[in-house]
Scaffold this active site. Structure first.
Site, PDB file in Angstrom:
ATOM      1  N   ARG A  34     -10.257   4.195 -12.832  1.00 59.83           N
ATOM      2  CA  ARG A  34     -10.478   4.004 -11.386  1.00 59.83           C
ATOM      3  C   ARG A  34     -11.867   4.478 -10.947  1.00 59.83           C
ATOM      4  O   ARG A  34     -12.430   3.952  -9.975  1.00 59.83           O
ATOM      5  CB  ARG A  34      -9.370   4.726 -10.606  1.00 59.83           C
ATOM      6  CG  ARG A  34      -9.353   4.434  -9.108  1.00 59.83           C
ATOM      7  CD  ARG A  34      -8.043   4.910  -8.493  1.00 59.83           C
ATOM      8  NE  ARG A  34      -7.923   4.692  -7.066  1.00 59.83           N
ATOM      9  CZ  ARG A  34      -8.010   5.638  -6.141  1.00 59.83           C
ATOM     10  NH1 ARG A  34      -8.241   6.896  -6.489  1.00 59.83           N
ATOM     11  NH2 ARG A  34      -7.868   5.344  -4.852  1.00 59.83           N
ATOM     12  N   ILE A  60     -10.417   1.586  -1.145  1.00 61.85           N
ATOM     13  CA  ILE A  60      -9.673   1.300  -2.379  1.00 61.85           C
ATOM     14  C   ILE A  60      -8.303   1.936  -2.151  1.00 61.85           C
ATOM     15  O   ILE A  60      -8.202   3.073  -1.699  1.00 61.85           O
ATOM     16  CB  ILE A  60     -10.404   1.871  -3.625  1.00 61.85           C
ATOM     17  CG1 ILE A  60      -9.601   1.641  -4.909  1.00 61.85           C
ATOM     18  CG2 ILE A  60     -10.757   3.332  -3.491  1.00 61.85           C
ATOM     19  CD1 ILE A  60     -10.400   1.963  -6.201  1.00 61.85           C
ATOM     20  N   SER A  61      -7.251   1.182  -2.433  1.00 62.05           N
ATOM     21  CA  SER A  61      -5.898   1.652  -2.130  1.00 62.05           C
ATOM     22  C   SER A  61      -5.516   2.849  -2.994  1.00 62.05           C
ATOM     23  O   SER A  61      -6.109   3.117  -4.039  1.00 62.05           O
ATOM     24  CB  SER A  61      -4.895   0.529  -2.359  1.00 62.05           C
ATOM     25  OG  SER A  61      -5.354  -0.678  -1.797  1.00 62.05           O
ATOM     26  N   GLN A  62      -4.465   3.538  -2.530  1.00 61.60           N
ATOM     27  CA  GLN A  62      -3.900   4.684  -3.239  1.00 61.60           C
ATOM     28  C   GLN A  62      -3.290   4.197  -4.563  1.00 61.60           C
ATOM     29  O   GLN A  62      -2.551   3.211  -4.550  1.00 61.60           O
ATOM     30  CB  GLN A  62      -2.815   5.226  -2.321  1.00 61.60           C
ATOM     31  CG  GLN A  62      -2.234   6.517  -2.676  1.00 61.60           C
ATOM     32  CD  GLN A  62      -1.261   6.973  -1.580  1.00 61.60           C
ATOM     33  OE1 GLN A  62      -1.266   6.432  -0.476  1.00 61.60           O
ATOM     34  NE2 GLN A  62      -0.443   7.939  -1.902  1.00 61.60           N
ATOM     35  N   PRO A  63      -3.558   4.852  -5.694  1.00 61.18           N
ATOM     36  CA  PRO A  63      -3.020   4.383  -6.974  1.00 61.18           C
ATOM     37  C   PRO A  63      -1.512   4.143  -6.983  1.00 61.18           C
ATOM     38  O   PRO A  63      -1.046   3.134  -7.531  1.00 61.18           O
ATOM     39  CB  PRO A  63      -3.412   5.488  -7.951  1.00 61.18           C
ATOM     40  CG  PRO A  63      -4.630   6.101  -7.347  1.00 61.18           C
ATOM     41  CD  PRO A  63      -4.471   6.009  -5.859  1.00 61.18           C
TER      42      PRO A  63
END
Ligand code: SAH
Length: 213
Positions: A34, A60-63
Site C-alpha cells: 500500500r 485512498i480507502s481504508q484497507p
C-alpha cells in the site's frame, strides 16, 4: 517502514479482525504494498487501517473496507472487472491479483497518470486505465463480470447496470454524500436485478464530468 513479514502479519491480522476472511483476498492484499500507492508524507502510515489523503483532494480507502468490498465482489480468476474511481490505484492493484483483467476509470487525469506509473513500477500488466466520467461505464469493453464503484452514487447508475453480464455482480456505496451511505451488492439474473445491503460506509461522492486539475 517496509512491507516485510512482521508488518504483513500485523496487516493481515487487522484485516481478519475486521471481517476480511476470504483467503484469496487476504493473499492478494499481502501481495500489494500500500505504501507504493500512498506516496509522500503519509507513506509511513500506509499499513494502518485508515483512509489517507492522496493528490487532487481525494483519499485512498481504508484497507479493511477495500478487503470487505473485494470479498463481497467474489472475483474469479477469469473475470473481467470494471472499477470506477481509480484514485491511487490501490484497489485496482488488488483486483488485478484476483481477476483476468481490470479496467479502471477516474475523472482526474493526474491521478490516472500517477496510478499508471505505479502499476508499471510494480510490474502489474493486466490493468487498463481511462480518464473519463465513470458513471457511463465503458460501453466498448462491456459486458463486465464484476463492477466495483469506490465513490458513492445516489442510485446505481443505469449504464453500469446495463454493462453487467447476466450472472455478474456489482458492489457500490449508495446514498447522499456526507451522510451515512450503504454498501450494496447488485446481482444480475436472467430475470432482473437482486439487491443486498451489506453495511454502512462513507465514500466521496460520484461526481459528474472530468475533474478540474
Ligand atoms: N479506489 C481508490 C479510492 C478512490 S476515492 C483507491 O484505491 O485509492 C474515489 C475516487 O473516485 C476519487 O479519486 C474520485 O476522483 C473518483 N471519482 C468520483 N466520481 C467519479 C466519476 N464520475 N468517474 C470516475 N471517477 C470518479
Amino acid at each position: 517502514m517496509t512491507f516485510d513479514a512482521p508488518t504483513k502479519m500485523q496487516f493481515v491480522y487487522t484485516l481478519r479482525s475486521k471481517g476480511v476472511t476470504d483467503a484469496r483476498v487476504l493473499t492478494a492484499m499481502e501481495q500489494v504494498d500500500r505504501a507504493a500507492y500512498v506516496k509522500g508524507i503519509f507513506a509511513d502510515r500506509a499499513y494502518e487501517d485508515m483512509p489517507l489523503p492522496i493528490a487532487s483532494g481525494q483519499t485512498i480507502s481504508q484497507p479493511s473496507v477495500v478487503g470487505l468490498m473485494t470479498q463481497a465482489l467474489k472475483v474469479g480468476p477469469r473475470d473481467k472487472v470494471l472499477e470506477i474511481g481509480t484514485g491511487s490505484g490501490y484497489q485496482a492493484a488488488i483486483l488485478s491479483k484476483l481477476a483476468r483483467r481490470v479496467y479502471t476509470v477516474e475523472r482526474f487525469r493526474s491521478l490516472v497518470h500517477a496510478a499508471r506509473a505505479t502499476f508499471d513500477e510494480q510490474g502489474i500488466s493486466n490493468i487498463t486505465t481511462f480518464t473519463a466520467d465513470g458513471s457511463f461505464g465503458l460501453p466498448e469493453q462491456a459486458p463486465f463480470d464484476r463492477i466495483l464503484l469506490t465513490a458513492a452514487a445516489e442510485d446505481p447508475p443505469g449504464p453500469l447496470l446495463a454493462q453487467l453480464r447476466v450472472g455478474g455482480i456489482m458492489v457500490l456505496p449508495v446514498g447522499q454524500s456526507d451522510t451515512v451511505q450503504s454498501l450494496i451488492r447488485v446481482t444480475r439474473h436472467e430475470t432482473g436485478y437482486e439487491y443486498d445491503e451489506l453495511r454502512a460506509v462513507r465514500f466521496v461522492p460520484l461526481l459528474e464530468g472530468l475533474g478540474q486539475e
